[in-house]
Design an enzyme around this catalytic site. Structure first.
Site, short mmCIF file in Angstrom:
data_model
loop_
_atom_site.label_atom_id
_atom_site.label_comp_id
_atom_site.label_asym_id
_atom_site.label_seq_id
_atom_site.Cartn_x
_atom_site.Cartn_y
_atom_site.Cartn_z
N GLU A 1 0.80 -1.22 0.00
CA GLU A 1 0.00 0.00 0.00
C GLU A 1 0.83 1.27 0.00
O GLU A 1 0.52 2.23 -0.67
CB GLU A 1 -0.96 0.01 1.20
CG GLU A 1 -2.26 0.79 0.97
CD GLU A 1 -2.18 2.29 1.22
OE1 GLU A 1 -3.05 3.01 0.72
OE2 GLU A 1 -1.26 2.76 1.92
N HIS B 1 -0.49 0.33 7.06
CA HIS B 1 -1.15 1.14 6.04
C HIS B 1 -0.13 2.18 5.57
O HIS B 1 0.94 1.81 5.09
CB HIS B 1 -2.42 1.74 6.68
CG HIS B 1 -3.47 2.19 5.73
ND1 HIS B 1 -4.75 2.50 6.13
CD2 HIS B 1 -3.44 2.41 4.39
CE1 HIS B 1 -5.47 2.87 5.08
NE2 HIS B 1 -4.70 2.83 4.03
N HIS C 1 -3.37 -0.87 11.87
CA HIS C 1 -4.78 -1.11 12.22
C HIS C 1 -4.91 -2.45 12.95
O HIS C 1 -5.48 -3.40 12.41
CB HIS C 1 -5.66 -1.13 10.97
CG HIS C 1 -5.64 0.13 10.17
ND1 HIS C 1 -6.05 1.35 10.68
CD2 HIS C 1 -5.27 0.39 8.89
CE1 HIS C 1 -5.93 2.29 9.75
NE2 HIS C 1 -5.45 1.73 8.67
N ASN D 1 -1.95 7.48 -2.49
CA ASN D 1 -0.77 8.02 -1.80
C ASN D 1 0.07 8.93 -2.69
O ASN D 1 0.10 8.76 -3.91
CB ASN D 1 0.10 6.89 -1.27
CG ASN D 1 -0.61 6.10 -0.20
OD1 ASN D 1 -1.56 6.58 0.39
ND2 ASN D 1 -0.17 4.87 0.03
CA LIG Z 1 -3.60 5.48 1.15
#
Ligand SMILES: [Ca+2]
Ligand SMILES: [Ca+2]
Length: 354
Positions: free
Chosen positions: A53, A114, A133, A269
């Site tokens: 990610e 994340h 998370h 991102n």
């Molecule tokens: Ca993101």
């Protein structure tokens, strides 16, 4: 009179729902046709199969990659495996991705990484900040990176009532960072309602041990965050609104909006090209295909470069786009000395020579 009021309210509600439906459909439409554009020399990175990610590359060329994100509503090919942080040395001829060891005392089974951000201290110690998370909660984990041992020493877990539904962070000093909140609600049903109604209740937070405050708000869904090379501007992707906010950073850490760069794709991102200061954005060209995943008709990937960010007319160009035949659900791209890494929410990762 009563009936007229009821009819007026009903009409207004139907109009609102109709307008919301149109906006929602427009945002998530998959009708966009994708013609692949990619650098000549790209290959999938061995060992990265379950998402990548976020990617952050140190000035020395060491790249950190967060993998194995479990996120409500997103596909996941290895739901029973904990997330991991991988390292790649982009100075090598054929760089390989290697999982970093994590020190004892940290609950590795619950690692669900994340957004990430690195910070190099005055004494050259490297710290990796990870949005985590565990059990679908939100924390920020601070690790010290031991280069020789290829390991991460866990130093601290940060929690705070404002650190909810955190998506990404950018570290700006020792234990000082900006973080984005991507949803206001945490239950899946309410998140869907929030996306549908577009409440714009998400924000950017500034965190330091002395002070925690909301510094920018009104985003449909604040996602990727990074900072300009001169540290004067913070860039925030509003994924649902398909745009990038350029925010001016003030001495008290407050942010004020300088401009918004509107795009036609959902922006995840952001990173900054260390050589040019350009923004690189990992984007989702057909988001509905992520929400309703079908391996026969997968979501595509897209990477944009935004030049002249502060000018009246920033230039947007496509660095990479693919219909999902190679790479699905790109969330980030990061460059170093003519090499580019592209990560994804739940799929593989790509290495390209530009
Ligand atoms: Ca993101
Ligand atoms: Ca990041």
């Amino acid at each position: 009179m009563g009936k007229l009021v009821v009819l007026t309210l009903l009409g207004a509600s139907l109009a609102l729902i109709g307008e919301r439906l149109l906006t929602f459909r427009e945002r998530f439409s998959s009708t966009r046709e994708i013609k692949s554009t990619e650098p000549q020399h790209c290959h999938l990175i061995e060992g990265l199969e379950n998402g990548s990610e976020d990617i952050d590359i140190l000035p020395s060329g060491l790249a950190f990659i967060s993998t194995g994100l479990k996120y409500p509503g997103m596909p996941n090919f290895a739901p029973d495996k904990p997330g991991r942080i991988f390292l790649m040395d982009l100075n090598e001829q054929n760089p390989k991705a290697q999982a970093l060891k994590i020190s004892d005392g940290f609950d590795k089974e619950s690692l669900n990484p994340h957004g990430i951000s690195t910070f190099v201290d005055k004494d050259n110690t490297v710290y990796l900040y990870v949005v985590n998370h565990p059990h679908m909660d939100s924390t920020v984990e601070i690790f010290k990176f031991e280069e020789q041992q290829r390991s991460l020493i866990h130093l601290k877990t940060i929690t705070h009532e404002l650190l909810k539904s955190v998506n990404d962070i950018v570290v700006v000093g020792p234990e000082q960072f900006y973080a984005t909140r991507d949803h206001y609600f945490t239950s899946y049903f309410l998140v869907l309602l929030e996306m549908f109604m577009d409440f714009q209740w998400t924000y950017v937070l500034f965190y330091s041990p002395r002070e925690v405050k909301v510094v920018a708000q009104g985003f449909s869904s604040a996602n990727g965050i990074t900072i300009s090379l001169d540290q004067k501007y913070v860039y925030v992707a509003d994924v649902m609104a398909k745009n990038i906010h350029v925010l001016k950073k003030h001495d008290n850490w407050n942010l004020t909006q300088e401009k918004v760069i509107q795009l036609e794709t959902l922006v995840d991102n952001l990173t900054v090209d260390p050589a040019t200061g350009d923004i690189l954005a990992g984007c989702h060209p057909n988001p509905s295909k992520i929400l309703v995943y079908n391996p026969e008709d997968p979501p595509g990937s897209e990477v944009l470069r935004i030049q002249d960010t502060l000018s009246d007319k920033p230039r947007v160009s496509t660095l990479y786009i693919n219909n999902g035949s190679v790479l699905q659900g790109s969330s980030v791209a990061s460059v170093y000395h003519g090499k580019m890494l592209i990560g994804t929410v739940f799929h593989k990762a790509l290495y390209c020579e530009l």
